[in-house]
Design an enzyme around this catalytic site. Structure first.
Site, PDB file in Angstrom:
ATOM      1  N   PHE A 135      51.061  61.483  20.868  1.00  0.00           N
ATOM      2  CA  PHE A 135      49.891  60.886  20.225  1.00  0.00           C
ATOM      3  C   PHE A 135      48.663  61.096  21.110  1.00  0.00           C
ATOM      4  O   PHE A 135      48.740  60.982  22.338  1.00  0.00           O
ATOM      5  CB  PHE A 135      50.109  59.385  20.024  1.00  0.00           C
ATOM      6  CG  PHE A 135      50.983  59.023  18.844  1.00  0.00           C
ATOM      7  CD1 PHE A 135      51.486  59.974  17.983  1.00  0.00           C
ATOM      8  CD2 PHE A 135      51.299  57.688  18.596  1.00  0.00           C
ATOM      9  CE1 PHE A 135      52.285  59.632  16.900  1.00  0.00           C
ATOM     10  CE2 PHE A 135      52.094  57.328  17.512  1.00  0.00           C
ATOM     11  CZ  PHE A 135      52.589  58.297  16.669  1.00  0.00           C
ATOM     12  N   GLU A 154      54.711  72.486  13.995  1.00  0.00           N
ATOM     13  CA  GLU A 154      55.354  73.142  15.131  1.00  0.00           C
ATOM     14  C   GLU A 154      55.982  74.470  14.716  1.00  0.00           C
ATOM     15  O   GLU A 154      55.899  75.461  15.459  1.00  0.00           O
ATOM     16  CB  GLU A 154      56.414  72.231  15.751  1.00  0.00           C
ATOM     17  CG  GLU A 154      57.000  72.782  17.040  1.00  0.00           C
ATOM     18  CD  GLU A 154      57.903  71.800  17.771  1.00  0.00           C
ATOM     19  OE1 GLU A 154      58.271  72.090  18.923  1.00  0.00           O
ATOM     20  OE2 GLU A 154      58.235  70.739  17.194  1.00  0.00           O
ATOM     21  N   HIS A 183      63.927  59.585  19.378  1.00  0.00           N
ATOM     22  CA  HIS A 183      62.721  59.960  20.129  1.00  0.00           C
ATOM     23  C   HIS A 183      62.516  58.978  21.276  1.00  0.00           C
ATOM     24  O   HIS A 183      62.199  57.816  21.059  1.00  0.00           O
ATOM     25  CB  HIS A 183      61.517  59.959  19.192  1.00  0.00           C
ATOM     26  CG  HIS A 183      60.296  60.573  19.774  1.00  0.00           C
ATOM     27  ND1 HIS A 183      60.231  61.047  21.073  1.00  0.00           N
ATOM     28  CD2 HIS A 183      59.064  60.796  19.235  1.00  0.00           C
ATOM     29  CE1 HIS A 183      59.024  61.528  21.306  1.00  0.00           C
ATOM     30  NE2 HIS A 183      58.305  61.393  20.207  1.00  0.00           N
ATOM     31  N   CYS A 234      54.128  60.762  24.298  1.00  0.00           N
ATOM     32  CA  CYS A 234      55.443  61.407  24.270  1.00  0.00           C
ATOM     33  C   CYS A 234      55.513  62.667  25.121  1.00  0.00           C
ATOM     34  O   CYS A 234      56.590  63.226  25.311  1.00  0.00           O
ATOM     35  CB  CYS A 234      55.823  61.715  22.827  1.00  0.00           C
ATOM     36  SG  CYS A 234      55.713  60.257  21.768  1.00  0.00           S
ATOM     37  N   LYS A 252      66.444  65.624  19.180  1.00  0.00           N
ATOM     38  CA  LYS A 252      66.063  64.289  18.713  1.00  0.00           C
ATOM     39  C   LYS A 252      66.870  63.878  17.486  1.00  0.00           C
ATOM     40  O   LYS A 252      66.937  62.693  17.161  1.00  0.00           O
ATOM     41  CB  LYS A 252      64.569  64.232  18.397  1.00  0.00           C
ATOM     42  CG  LYS A 252      63.658  64.248  19.614  1.00  0.00           C
ATOM     43  CD  LYS A 252      62.201  64.063  19.208  1.00  0.00           C
ATOM     44  CE  LYS A 252      61.273  64.075  20.417  1.00  0.00           C
ATOM     45  NZ  LYS A 252      61.112  65.430  20.994  1.00  0.00           N
TER      46      LYS A 252
END
Length: 417
Positions: free
Chosen positions: A403, A316, A342, A165, A337
């Site tokens: 990921f 985050e 996403h 991502c 998002k």
């Protein structure tokens, strides 16, 4: 050596909220959800039966039928947004040197539908290998950059970044570095993804990563809400034209914003889960601020990764509070998002565009679908819940994580000269 300045001179977008930059911004600023039941295949047996699909897309509007059949959907998306951005920047009519124009693209998965279809066809056959001769060229992620360069004759640096991502933001950072080091004058960059397929939905369902709120798709992506239950898969693409400042000025180009920093880091923790204390996110934001040589207090808006997963949102926010300290309470934070879903490898591209447009319009797009406060988040933080907010945005930061523990951040600043 003195590093060159890099600016943004063109934009292109194909998103679940609209098929042009202006349509995309209209959806973002009005808090529109792009989520709806899946139309690309029969999802009735899947745990998740909805996604954020691009709507009203007709390949024959952009390609002849023969040409379209040679490209996976992710490459088609790349070509569409690249064309919008190239036209927006008026590159072709500007007598630029094609040897100094590159294409650096991002895609986390590439031609997933093509791969799925060819493997299913073979498995359902008699064992005789009857594969489409365009199987490999349609599937490989790097072909998107190849298609763009071939169409326009751009002969500069040309490749695709793959970091899940974080892919598109990695592409943007690479482009920024190539230009400021003097290796190119202009680079078409961004990312595209088309993973709303049986394999895409089924695979992420198996990971328990997706929201399963089938009774209310439009409210399923709810970052920072107490009842968030996973992300919503999206598709589409975004393109940015990055250009050396003096080169852009010499040809009278319109300038949207300046790129002032790029940061990268790794969690080195887990293949899918973020570091629980946000260590990688903390490091990447420190790195981008250091690269830009600005203080945390100069940042006005953070377009966060904010996927609507239970662990990701928490880590985050922890990182933001550690990096920005008390200034975190003066920031606007939002996750677009919540509206687009996403887009995986394309997320960083459309979210960078959202950050740039926030600077252009002095409007922060919202985090929609907030219903229930999560007590683990400091109530003094401004998540821009449910409605866009007007404020001066001089500097915007865009975070994208992937990921494998890949973390990227890019900083944009209002152009004053």
């Amino acid at each position: 050596m003195e590093l060159k300045r890099v600016v943004v001179t063109g934009l292109g977008a194909l998103t679940p909220l609209g098929n042009t930059v202006s349509e995309y911004w209209d959806g973002l600023s009005n808090g529109v959800s792009g989520a709806a039941p899946i139309t690309r295949f029969d999802a009735s047996k899947f745990k998740t039966q909805f996604a954020c699909e691009v709507k009203g897309y007709d390949p024959e509007k952009y390609f002849d039928r023969k040409e379209a059949r040679k490209m996976d959907l992710f490459s088609q998306f790349a070509m569409v947004v690249a064309d919008e951005a190239v036209q927006d920047a008026k590159l072709i009519e500007s007598n630029i040197d094609p040897d100094r124009v590159g294409v650096i693209w991002g895609s986390g998965i590439g031609g997933l539908r093509t791969f799925q279809e060819e493997c299913v066809n073979f498995a359902n056959g008699d064992g005789t290998p009857r594969f489409n001769p365009f199987f490999i060229p349609k599937m490989i992620a790097d072909i998107s950059a190849g298609h763009i360069s071939i169409k326009y004759g751009f002969r500069g640096p040309n490749f695709v970044t793959v970091s899940a991502c974080a892919s598109a933001t990695n592409a943007i950072i690479d482009s920024y570095n190539y230009i400021r080091l003097g290796m190119a004058d202009v680079i078409v960059t961004g990312g595209s993804e088309a993973a709303v397929t049986e394999a895409g939905i089924g695979g992420f369902n198996a990971l328990k990563a997706l929201s399963e709120r089938n009774d209310s798709p439009e409210t399923a992506s709810r970052p920072f809400d107490a009842n968030r239950d996973g992300f919503v898969l999206g598709e589409g693409a975004g393109a940015l034209i990055l250009e050396e400042y003096e080169h852009a000025k010499a040809r009278g180009a319109k300038i949207y914003a300046e790129v002032i920093g790029g940061g990268m880091s790794a969690d080195a923790y887990h293949i899918t889960a973020p570091h629980p204390e946000g260590l990688g996110a903390l490091n990447v934001m420190k790195n981008v601020l250091r690269d830009a040589n600005i203080k945390p207090e100069e940042v006005d808006y953070i377009n966060v990764h904010g996927t609507s997963t239970p662990l990701g949102d928490v880590s985050e926010v922890k990182a933001i509070q550690q990096v920005f300290g008390d200034h975190a309470y003066n920031l606007n934070i939002s996750s677009t998002k919540s509206m687009t879903g996403h887009l995986l490898g394309a997320a960083g591209a459309i979210e960078s565009i959202a950050s740039i447009l926030a600077i252009q319009h002095n409007v922060v797009p919202p985090t929609i679908n907030h219903i229930t406060d999560d007590e683990s988040f400091d109530p003094r933080l401004n998540f821009t819940f449910n409605k866009a907010q007007q404020r001066e945005v001089k500097v915007a930061l865009s975070n994208t994580f992937g990921f494998g523990g890949h973390n990227t951040s890019v900083l944009f600043r209002q152009m004053n000269d």
